[in-house]
Write an enzyme that holds these catalytic residues in place. Sequence first.
Site, PDB file in Angstrom:
ATOM      1  CG  ASP A  71       5.451   6.008 -13.625  1.00  0.00           C
ATOM      2  OD1 ASP A  71       5.705   7.286 -12.997  1.00  0.00           O
ATOM      3  OD2 ASP A  71       4.418   5.597 -13.911  1.00  0.00           O
ATOM      4  CD  GLU A 131       6.659   7.964  -9.182  1.00  0.00           C
ATOM      5  OE1 GLU A 131       5.976   8.804  -9.046  1.00  0.00           O
ATOM      6  OE2 GLU A 131       6.388   7.110  -9.843  1.00  0.00           O
TER       7      GLU A 131
END
Length: 531
Positions: free
Chosen positions: A252, A276
């Site tokens: 993330d 990400e």
Amino acid sequence: FFFNDTATTEIYTRSLVGSVRCVQETGINAEYMGDIILEKRMKGYVIAILLAFMTCVYCGSKEEWKKRTIYQLLTDRFYRGNGDTSPCKNLKKYCGGDFNGIKKQLSYIKALGFDAIWISPIPENQGDDYHGYGFLNMYKINPHFGTDQELKDLINECHRQGIWVMLDVVANHVACVSENFTRITPFNKPEHYHSYCQIDFNEMWKNRTMRENCRLFCLPDLDQKHPFVRSKLKEWISSMKTVYGFDGIRIDTVAHVPLDFWKEYAEAAGVFQTGEVLNSDSYTVAEYQHSLDSLLNYPLYDTINKAYGNREKMYHIRSAFIEIHKHFKDPKVLTTFVDNHDQKRFLNMFPHLYLFKNALAFILFAEGIPIVYYGSEQAFHGGSDPENREALWTSMNPKSEMYLFLQKTVGIRKSYKVWEHEHVERFCNDNVYIFTRGLPLICTTNSELTQNVVVGFHSYTEGTKLCNLYDSRDCVHVKNKEISITLKGGIPKIYGPAYQPQTHLFIIYVCLLYTSPSPRDATLSRMPSSA
């Protein structure tokens, strides 16, 4: 099939492995091949022997992940282990999905053809943070999801069924505790964090210092340059493989942490990583592939929405791939997607099922590792978070139109092993994009109007018969070096060469003949080593 001595068994087993590989390279369906080579009563024995001899040198590596098709789920929203299928009353709070629920419904995922799952972050979060993206205690399993042993049981069962498990992880921030860091384990001191500042989303891509040091929303930003923080984050991610056996990680908020940290973190993880970076610019995202194996392909996601969703010109796809190949170190390992938990669902923004089918067919065959978000197979159409994080257990219909479409499409992808072949554009105009990955000819459109196109750039020989793998009655021939394709009602098509049964048998015979051991091989295996 079993021989009296190990050496002879090994020779014949290796021979069979060679035959299987030889036949697979022709593109023949493996189940069809297996039915011919082996009597059904022998299949179990053969599989057992093959597993004993076939050791995976690259398991968890990016090369092996290229072969996988990933099903992304939210642990809290997939299935309840207690079997309760009543609706979730509040999507902003826990709904009851857990590790046991996933384990009980692996057959639902496996029947779709997926051989990898991506699950939610596992550490304990605070309050109603069902999503898992703000940990309180990095070392404690979220009790809403289950126990430490139940997580291990899930991963073991996945592996038993040939499914790899990707874990979502967070190393940028912790739970929203303001300045009360004593609540966080193990980062319980102010020096473990950057000084308070807030990210300005309008400026963050122009200001790396702000992007890496300031808070996303209310989330305290960890200082990865602090020795204690750096070492503990790396120790923890290493344990995800050694203790639990995870096969890969999705990381993330990658753009909010310095690049040099990610390189060390990836090495500590010891498994495939995809990160990400929520930006549609290839140049910006590609920078992070110098530290990680892979990134979520947000540039292509933006293009999919333009070409298939907004029904703009299909030439956007060509332009996107040019930029991707210009900037990324390894485009083939980028993870591709149509939906995820951070974006409105495709069908919410573009409420046309035929467009959704074309977009999914595209990512399942296009260059990259495809990820399909749970609920796509039931045509979920939720809007912004949390409406795009629906409970699945009220709608697990294995006969739904989209379930059957995905099942068929994933099956075609796997049977042709498209990851071994280049993505080659064969035709493009405003409304049609056609490409190949090896033998299949993938035909997609963004229009319901009938599209008649002629494909002249291809690798099929004159007279080759190609049949629609969704409808075997729909066949075309290569004539005068051209293929005439008609797309009606916006429905995508995937054409493959029509093999004759006699051709199948001949190829299998040649493969067996070529790889079978000679009588001398068997004789030598029985001779003393001194001979």
